[in-house]
Design an enzyme around this catalytic site. Sequence first.
Site, short mmCIF file in Angstrom:
data_model
loop_
_atom_site.label_atom_id
_atom_site.label_comp_id
_atom_site.label_asym_id
_atom_site.label_seq_id
_atom_site.Cartn_x
_atom_site.Cartn_y
_atom_site.Cartn_z
N ASP A 22 -5.52 -7.85 2.25
CA ASP A 22 -5.97 -8.47 1.01
C ASP A 22 -7.47 -8.30 0.81
O ASP A 22 -8.22 -8.24 1.79
CB ASP A 22 -5.60 -9.97 1.05
CG ASP A 22 -5.65 -10.60 -0.33
OD1 ASP A 22 -5.75 -9.86 -1.34
OD2 ASP A 22 -5.60 -11.85 -0.41
N HIS A 39 -9.00 -0.05 -3.30
CA HIS A 39 -7.73 0.39 -2.68
C HIS A 39 -7.96 1.68 -1.88
O HIS A 39 -7.43 1.85 -0.79
CB HIS A 39 -6.66 0.61 -3.74
CG HIS A 39 -6.29 -0.65 -4.50
ND1 HIS A 39 -6.04 -1.84 -3.86
CD2 HIS A 39 -6.13 -0.90 -5.82
CE1 HIS A 39 -5.74 -2.77 -4.76
NE2 HIS A 39 -5.79 -2.23 -5.96
N LEU A 133 4.02 4.41 18.06
CA LEU A 133 3.98 3.27 17.14
C LEU A 133 4.96 3.44 15.98
O LEU A 133 5.05 4.51 15.38
CB LEU A 133 2.55 3.15 16.59
CG LEU A 133 2.33 2.15 15.46
CD1 LEU A 133 2.39 0.72 15.99
CD2 LEU A 133 1.00 2.40 14.76
#
Length: 247
Positions: A22, A39, A133
């Site tokens: 955020d 972004h 991962l």
Amino acid sequence: MESLKDKLKRDKIPQHIAIIMDGNGRWAAQHGNARIIGHQQGIMAVKSTVEGAGEIGLKYLTLFAFSTENWKRPKYEVDALMKLLVQAIDNETADLMKYNVKLGAIGDLEKLPLSVRTKLKECIGTLSSNTGLNLILAISYSSKWEITEAAKNLATDVKEGKIDREEITDRLFAKYLPSSHLPDPELMIRTSGEFRLSNFLLWQLAYSELYFTDKLWPDFRKDDLFEAVYDFQNRERRFGKISEQLF
Ligand code: FPP
């Protein structure tokens, strides 16, 4: 000097960390830029975090990239975010391959533009045999959507006589969640000083440790991830029990 990463107990690394990324918009405003620049900078944070996750041997990292509610943002921002997602996936596939990362996605993917869905599917396919991962993108995701999906599918099985009403337990219900293949996150991180879950993994976070930082997502780096894990390792998780019962 001993780094933060060196201070982490290797046998107590959580299996799954979920992050609400955020503050991109506020970061952009603070730098006098358009929101989309925030972004774009957020991608740098994603890269550093994924790298850090790999370095400490994390098994699952789920990133909240786009919520069901985000569809309500102005069209130009939604379009720009979708374009950014395709670009990021395109640009990063080679590096993800190098890091042995496997990609996954959770959310109402049918709602995504075809270009995003196609690119995502392609990248998931390319990385499918990797064993490091598991990077999960929550896209067009909301927890209430997911829980409703589970309820619908369970109702179908009850109606068709596959499941008896009395057999329904929380464990059985969890198997119907679209993200049931993922272990529950032990740790949830949210950036930008907001203290909310914003419809993210509500079921799965029931007993997770929550970590909040004031850092805006574009400023988040692997060291911030290590700090969150360090904090996590120094907490006592009781799962409703008392301290003495844990040892
Ligand atoms: C929240 O900041 C962030 C988003 C809605 C988008 C996050 C997406 C990225 C960082 C790109 C992710 C890409 C990949 C490949 C995972 P906000 O816009 O709500 O910020 P604000 O609260 O300050 O307005």
